[in-house]
Motif scaffolding. Structure first.
Motif, PDB file in Angstrom:
ATOM      1  N   SER A 301      60.131  36.458  15.897  1.00 17.31           N
ATOM      2  CA  SER A 301      59.119  35.548  15.853  1.00 17.31           C
ATOM      3  C   SER A 301      60.035  34.339  16.162  1.00 17.31           C
ATOM      4  CB  SER A 301      58.599  35.382  14.762  1.00 17.31           C
ATOM      5  OG  SER A 301      59.324  35.008  13.418  1.00 17.31           O
ATOM      6  N   TYR A 306      59.474  36.540  10.934  1.00 16.44           N
ATOM      7  CA  TYR A 306      58.905  38.043  11.190  1.00 16.44           C
ATOM      8  C   TYR A 306      59.406  38.614  12.318  1.00 16.44           C
ATOM      9  CZ  TYR A 306      55.118  35.930   8.363  1.00 16.44           C
ATOM     10  OH  TYR A 306      54.161  35.084   7.690  1.00 16.44           O
ATOM     11  N   LEU A 308      58.250  41.923  14.878  1.00 15.42           N
ATOM     12  CA  LEU A 308      57.322  42.456  15.632  1.00 15.42           C
ATOM     13  C   LEU A 308      57.838  43.919  16.057  1.00 15.42           C
ATOM     14  CD1 LEU A 308      54.371  42.964  16.722  1.00 15.42           C
ATOM     15  CD2 LEU A 308      55.327  41.733  18.586  1.00 15.42           C
ATOM     16  N   GLN A 309      57.343  45.024  15.594  1.00 15.27           N
ATOM     17  CA  GLN A 309      57.769  46.277  16.057  1.00 15.27           C
ATOM     18  C   GLN A 309      56.509  46.851  16.763  1.00 15.27           C
ATOM     19  OE1 GLN A 309      58.775  49.164  13.081  1.00 15.27           O
ATOM     20  NE2 GLN A 309      59.377  50.664  14.277  1.00 15.27           N
ATOM     21  N   LEU A 316      51.252  49.045  15.485  1.00 16.26           N
ATOM     22  CA  LEU A 316      51.814  47.996  15.515  1.00 16.26           C
ATOM     23  C   LEU A 316      52.235  47.265  14.139  1.00 16.26           C
ATOM     24  CD1 LEU A 316      51.100  45.043  18.134  1.00 16.26           C
ATOM     25  CD2 LEU A 316      51.691  44.564  15.798  1.00 16.26           C
ATOM     26  N   ILE A 318      54.447  44.653  11.776  1.00 17.27           N
ATOM     27  CA  ILE A 318      54.909  43.385  11.428  1.00 17.27           C
ATOM     28  C   ILE A 318      55.761  43.240  10.185  1.00 17.27           C
ATOM     29  CG2 ILE A 318      54.564  40.929  11.314  1.00 17.27           C
ATOM     30  CD1 ILE A 318      51.878  41.196  12.673  1.00 17.27           C
ATOM     31  N   CYS A 326      56.286  44.892   5.175  1.00 17.30           N
ATOM     32  CA  CYS A 326      55.636  45.100   6.464  1.00 17.30           C
ATOM     33  C   CYS A 326      54.098  45.483   6.274  1.00 17.30           C
ATOM     34  CB  CYS A 326      56.436  46.165   7.501  1.00 17.30           C
ATOM     35  SG  CYS A 326      56.363  47.956   6.796  1.00 17.30           S
ATOM     36  N   TRP A 340      55.163  36.709  21.158  1.00 13.07           N
ATOM     37  CA  TRP A 340      54.721  35.729  20.186  1.00 13.07           C
ATOM     38  C   TRP A 340      54.494  34.562  20.867  1.00 13.07           C
ATOM     39  CZ3 TRP A 340      54.515  36.454  15.098  1.00 13.07           C
ATOM     40  CH2 TRP A 340      55.402  37.656  14.441  1.00 13.07           C
ATOM     41  N   ILE A 347      50.223  36.674  17.929  1.00 12.66           N
ATOM     42  CA  ILE A 347      50.908  37.807  18.827  1.00 12.66           C
ATOM     43  C   ILE A 347      49.841  38.130  19.793  1.00 12.66           C
ATOM     44  CG2 ILE A 347      51.738  40.064  19.101  1.00 12.66           C
ATOM     45  CD1 ILE A 347      52.466  39.642  15.872  1.00 12.66           C
TER      46      ILE A 347
END
Length: 501
Positions: A301, A306, A308-309, A316, A318, A326, A340, A347
Motif C-alpha cells: 500500500s 498493508y 496485498l497478495q 485475495l 491482505i 492477515c 491500491w 483496493i
C-alpha cells in the motif's frame, strides 16, 4: 455521467494521442484537424518508442549465457567451432545424453516431486510464455524521474530517459547478467535513487545504476554519463524461491518482498537490516504459509501499512505489515489484477472471466483488517460497427488487467478476448463520493503492425486485420499536469497517453 453503452468506438485508421478536458483525442494522420486543435489547447505529444523483437548483438559462433539445458544442447549440436571430428562427435553425444536425461526428468520425475511439495508450474509457465510474445517483458517507471526501465525478451535491461529521448546505456546490449533470465517484473526502490529490483528465474537481481541523469539535473551530461560503466548487480535468492512471479518494495524502501509463481511462498528481505549471510547479503525471511497455491501479484500500500497478495486460487489476502496478521477474502474466481487507491484503504481489482470492476475498502486504521465490499461496476461486452455497414467490433467483456494513476483519478482497463476490438483499452475517471465511482471517458486505440514485424503465433488463426494488443499499462509516478500512462503493445511499441485533468 457517460454510459458505457454510449462510448464511441474509434475508427481503425486512428490513433489515440491523449485526453484533454475529459475527452480522448483521436487522429488519423499528421494533417488531421483534431491534432491542430489539440496542440492549440496545450495538449502534450509523446512519440512512440519502437523496441525490436530481437537484437543482433552476438558475434558469429558466440553463445550467450544459457540456463535452459534443452537450448544448450541444441547449441552444442550446432557448434561451428574448429574442433576435430572426434571432439564434435563427443560433444554431440554428451549433448544428446544430457538433453535426453533432462527431458526424461522434466517429463516424468520432476512433476511428481513438485506435486509432493505443493509446487505447480502451470501459472508461472503461462505467465512466462505470455510475456515472451512481446519484445518488452516488463516496464517500470522511476519514482521521481521521467525515466523508465524495460526488460527485453532476450534477457537485457534498458533504461529510457524520456526527457532527453535517449537510451541508457546507448549500446543495444543493455544491462546483462548471467542470472538475468525469464524476467517477470521490475520495480524501482522508492527511496534509494537508482536501485532497480528485477524478478528473475531463481531469485531477484538488484541493479544499482550509477551516473544516470535526466534533463532536470542542470549539471548532468546524459550522453557522457550514459557511457560510463558504473552499474553493479547483486543477486538475492532464498531456498524454495525458484519461480519468482512478482515483487514489490515497501514505501520506505527498506523491505523487498517476492512471491513464488509455483507455490504459496513469500520471502522478505530487509535490505537495510544488520542480519546478513556469509556473502554480506540480507537474510531472507519467510512469511507463514496459507492455502492459496501460487502468488500472482504482490502490492504494498502507498502508506506501507498493508501488503496485498493475489493468490493463484480464488483468494485475495491482505497483510497488516506491523503485526503481520492477515485476512483472507474468498472470491468467486481468481483475481486477475489489482491496484491500491492513494488512500491506502481502497483496493480495485478484476476477477478472471468477469466483466466487472470490483473494489473493497478497509474500514479502520491499522492494525485493523475489517473489510467492506463495495458495489462493482460492469463493463459488459458489446458489439457495434465502427461505421454503418462496416465490420462489427467487440469491446468490453472479461477484464485482463487494470491500472490506476498515482493520484487516483484515472483507470485504464485491458480486456481479454480474441475478437476484432480486443486491442481497444478503456479509460475511466475515478471520483470518490466518498466511495469510488467509475465514469467511462473513451476507448484508446494504439498502433498497427509494422511491415515486416514478427507477429506472435497465437494470432495466426485470426484475421490479419487484428491489430496489436496491449501487453501492459503503467502510469508514471510523477506527472504534474494530470497523469501519464505508458502502454506496451505486442508489436514492441511503447506509446504514451497524457491525461490532462
Amino acid at each position: 455521467m457517460a454510459l458505457w453503452e454510449d462510448i464511441a468506438i474509434p475508427s481503425v485508421e486512428t490513433v489515440t494521442f491523449g485526453e484533454l478536458q475529459g475527452k480522448l483525442v483521436q487522429a488519423s494522420g499528421p494533417n488531421d484537424a483534431s491534432l491542430e486543435d489539440y496542440a492549440r489547447r496545450d495538449g502534450m505529444f509523446y512519440p512512440h518508442i519502437i523496441v525490436p523483437y530481437t537484437y543482433q548483438r552476438h558475434e558469429k559462433g558466440a553463445i550467450p549465457p544459457i540456463r535452459n539445458r534443452k537450448v544448450l544442447a541444441r547449441n552444442l549440436e550446432s557448434d561451428d567451432s574448429d574442433n576435430s571430428d572426434l571432439e564434435r562427435a563427443g560433444a554431440h553425444s554428451l549433448a544428446q545424453i544430457g538433453s535426453n536425461i533432462y527431458l526424461y526428468l522434466d517429463s516424468f520425475i520432476l512433476p511428481t516431486i513438485r506435486s509432493l511439495i505443493g509446487e505447480t508450474l502451470g501459472y508461472y509457465q503461462g505467465l512466462s510464455d505470455s510475456l515472451n510474445q512481446s519484445p518488452v517483458r516488463a516496464l517500470a517507471w522511476h519514482p521521481y524521474k521521467q525515466l523508465f526501465a524495460i526488460a527485453h525478451r532476450e534477457n537485457s535491461i534498458h533504461l529510457f530517459d524520456l526527457t532527453n529521448g535517449v537510451w541508457i546505456p546507448e549500446s543495444n546490449t543493455g544491462l546483462t547478467h548471467e542470472a538475468q533470465y525469464e524476467v517477470t517484473c521490475m520495480e524501482w526502490n522508492p527511496h534509494s535513487g537508482m536501485l532497480l529490483a528485477v524478478a528473475v528465474r531463481g531469485g531477484v537481481l538488484l541493479w544499482k545504476i550509477g551516473n544516470c541523469h535526466s534533463a532536470d539535473d542542470e549539471s548532468a551530461e546524459p550522453s557522457r554519463a550514459s557511457k560510463r560503466k558504473s552499474h553493479t548487480c547483486e543477486f538475492l535468492s532464498a531456498p524454495g524461491l525458484e519461480y519468482v512471479s512478482t515483487l514489490t518494495w515497501s514505501s520506505d524502501g527498506r523491505y523487498l518482498v517476492a512471491g513464488s509463481g509455483a507455490k504459496d511462498l513469500i520471502v522478505i528481505w530487509d535490505t537495510l537490516g544488520l542480519e546478513r549471510d556469509f556473502d554480506g547479503k540480507p537474510v531472507p525471511i519467510y512469511l507463514r504459509k496459507f492455502r492459496g497455491q501460487c502468488t500472482k501479484v504482490l502490492k504494498w500500500s502507498p502508506d506501507g501499512n498493508y501488503l496485498l497478495q493475489i493468490c493463484g486460487s480464488s483468494i485475495l489476502r491482505i497483510w497488516e505489515t506491523h503485526t503481520w496478521e492477515c485476512v483472507n477474502i474468498n472470491l468467486t474466481s481468481p483475481a486477475q489484477s489489482a491496484a491500491w487507491m492513494p488512500d491506502s484503504k481502497t483496493i480495485i481489482f478484476a476477477l478472471q472471466g468477469s466483466h466487472s470492476i470490483f473494489n473493497i475498502k478497509l474500514n479502520r486504521d491499522p492494525p485493523s483488517l475489517d473489510i467492506r465490499d463495495l458495489k462493482p461496476q460492469r463493463l459488459p461486452r458489446r458489439s457495434a460497427p465502427i461505421l454503418p455497414g462496416r465490420e462489427m467490433v467487440t469491446v468490453g467483456g472479461p477484464i485482463k488487467s487494470l491500472a490506476v494513476d498515482p493520484k487516483g483519478r484515472r483507470l485504464i482497463v485491458i480486456f481479454d478476448h480474441e475478437e476484432l476490438g480486443s486491442e481497444l483499452l478503456a479509460l475511466l475517471s475515478i471520483e470518490e463520493k466518498p466511495l469510488p465511482q467509475f465514469t467511462p471517458i473513451g476507448l484508446i486505440r494504439g498502433p498497427h503492425w509494422q511491415p515486416g514485424t514478427l507477429q506472435p503465433q497465437a494470432d495466426a488463426g485470426l484475421s490479419n486485420r487484428v491489430l496489436p494488443e496491449a501487453v501492459s499499462v503503467q502510469f508514471a509516478a510523477q506527472f504534474t499536469s494530470g497523469a501519464l500512462a505508458s502502454i506496451v503493445w505486442k508489436n514492441g511499441k511503447i506509446g504514451f497517453l497524457p491525461c490532462s485533468f
